[in-house]
Write an enzyme that holds these catalytic residues in place. Structure first.
Site, PDB file in Angstrom:
ATOM      1  N   LYS A  11      30.895 -37.668  18.184  1.00 40.67           N
ATOM      2  CA  LYS A  11      31.444 -36.401  18.674  1.00 40.67           C
ATOM      3  C   LYS A  11      32.901 -36.522  19.151  1.00 40.67           C
ATOM      4  CE  LYS A  11      26.972 -34.557  20.160  1.00 40.67           C
ATOM      5  NZ  LYS A  11      26.233 -34.034  21.333  1.00 40.67           N
ATOM      6  N   TYR A  51      24.409 -25.809  14.674  1.00 39.17           N
ATOM      7  CA  TYR A  51      23.727 -25.615  15.952  1.00 39.17           C
ATOM      8  C   TYR A  51      23.053 -24.248  16.051  1.00 39.17           C
ATOM      9  CZ  TYR A  51      25.865 -29.935  17.545  1.00 39.17           C
ATOM     10  OH  TYR A  51      26.223 -31.256  17.679  1.00 39.17           O
ATOM     11  N   PHE A  59      24.571 -22.185  26.444  1.00 35.08           N
ATOM     12  CA  PHE A  59      25.591 -23.193  26.196  1.00 35.08           C
ATOM     13  C   PHE A  59      26.132 -23.172  24.766  1.00 35.08           C
ATOM     14  CE2 PHE A  59      21.447 -25.228  25.488  1.00 35.08           C
ATOM     15  CZ  PHE A  59      21.599 -25.705  24.187  1.00 35.08           C
ATOM     16  N   ARG A  87      17.725 -42.799  17.357  1.00 30.96           N
ATOM     17  CA  ARG A  87      17.523 -42.085  18.621  1.00 30.96           C
ATOM     18  C   ARG A  87      17.404 -43.075  19.785  1.00 30.96           C
ATOM     19  NH1 ARG A  87      17.567 -37.042  18.226  1.00 30.96           N
ATOM     20  NH2 ARG A  87      16.445 -36.566  20.136  1.00 30.96           N
ATOM     21  N   THR A  93      19.830 -38.043  26.323  1.00 33.39           N
ATOM     22  CA  THR A  93      20.914 -37.058  26.258  1.00 33.39           C
ATOM     23  C   THR A  93      21.795 -37.122  27.503  1.00 33.39           C
ATOM     24  OG1 THR A  93      19.540 -35.613  24.907  1.00 33.39           O
ATOM     25  CG2 THR A  93      21.429 -34.603  25.998  1.00 33.39           C
ATOM     26  N   ARG A 104      25.000 -43.837  24.707  1.00 34.11           N
ATOM     27  CA  ARG A 104      25.316 -42.861  25.752  1.00 34.11           C
ATOM     28  C   ARG A 104      25.540 -43.528  27.108  1.00 34.11           C
ATOM     29  NH1 ARG A 104      21.273 -38.500  23.106  1.00 34.11           N
ATOM     30  NH2 ARG A 104      22.822 -37.452  21.802  1.00 34.11           N
ATOM     31  N   ASN A 114      28.411 -36.286  25.282  1.00 33.54           N
ATOM     32  CA  ASN A 114      27.554 -37.475  25.235  1.00 33.54           C
ATOM     33  C   ASN A 114      27.759 -38.343  24.000  1.00 33.54           C
ATOM     34  OD1 ASN A 114      26.188 -36.024  23.275  1.00 33.54           O
ATOM     35  ND2 ASN A 114      24.448 -35.548  24.584  1.00 33.54           N
ATOM     36  N   HIS A 117      25.426 -37.495  18.150  1.00 37.19           N
ATOM     37  CA  HIS A 117      24.291 -36.647  17.779  1.00 37.19           C
ATOM     38  C   HIS A 117      23.481 -37.416  16.760  1.00 37.19           C
ATOM     39  CE1 HIS A 117      21.906 -33.390  16.016  1.00 37.19           C
ATOM     40  NE2 HIS A 117      22.217 -33.952  14.864  1.00 37.19           N
ATOM     41  N   GLU A 128      20.466 -31.709   7.726  1.00 38.76           N
ATOM     42  CA  GLU A 128      21.794 -32.034   8.245  1.00 38.76           C
ATOM     43  C   GLU A 128      22.611 -32.826   7.233  1.00 38.76           C
ATOM     44  OE1 GLU A 128      20.306 -31.935  12.896  1.00 38.76           O
ATOM     45  OE2 GLU A 128      20.756 -33.881  11.990  1.00 38.76           O
TER      46      GLU A 128
END
Length: 140
Positions: A11, A51, A59, A87, A93, A104, A114, A117, A128
């Protein structure tokens, strides 16, 4: 165990701090192979589509703004149980709850920023990957 693929985004908060190589090293050290990678500036339309499941959440606007604020690195990762492994390596998160050594815990600035993704399941991974790599053959 099955070899599978998952989708990953590094990100804006991480790309702005030049952490792509360090984050990729964590993925690779965990046994994930990068089989597709591109640095892009996500458009508003891409972010809103990506998203879309959060469109009604408070948000959503802030998330779209954040994801379009700077370049991101989109990736296809491959390995044994890649979705679960990815993950685990990303961590919780909320970086305050993330295990030591996870991306993270190491790099995230906050819950909102964070750093990464990752797809949450096989259907999401396929969707995706298709969204961002639809015209490319990804070879392992």
């Amino acid at each position: 165990m099955a070899t599978e693929r998952t989708f990953s985004i590094i990100k804006p908060d991480a790309t702005e701090r030049n952490l792509t190589g360090k984050i990729n090293a964590v993925f690779e050290d965990a046994g994930l192979r990068i089989v597709g990678q591109r640095r892009i500036r996500m458009t508003r339309a891409q972010a809103e589509q990506f998203y879309g499941e959060h469109k009604e959440r408070p948000f959503f606007g802030e998330l779209v703004e954040f994801m379009t604020s700077a370049p991101v690195v989109i990736q296809v990762l491959e390995g044994e149980n890649a979705i679960l492994k990815h993950r685990e390596v990303m961590g919780a998160t909320n970086p305050a709850n993330a295990a030591e050594g996870t991306i993270r815990k190491l790099f995230a600035k906050s819950v909102g920023e964070n750093s990464v993704h990752g797809s949450d399941g096989p259907e999401a991974a396929m969707r995706e990957i298709a969204l961002f790599f639809k015209d490319e053959e990804i070879v392992g």
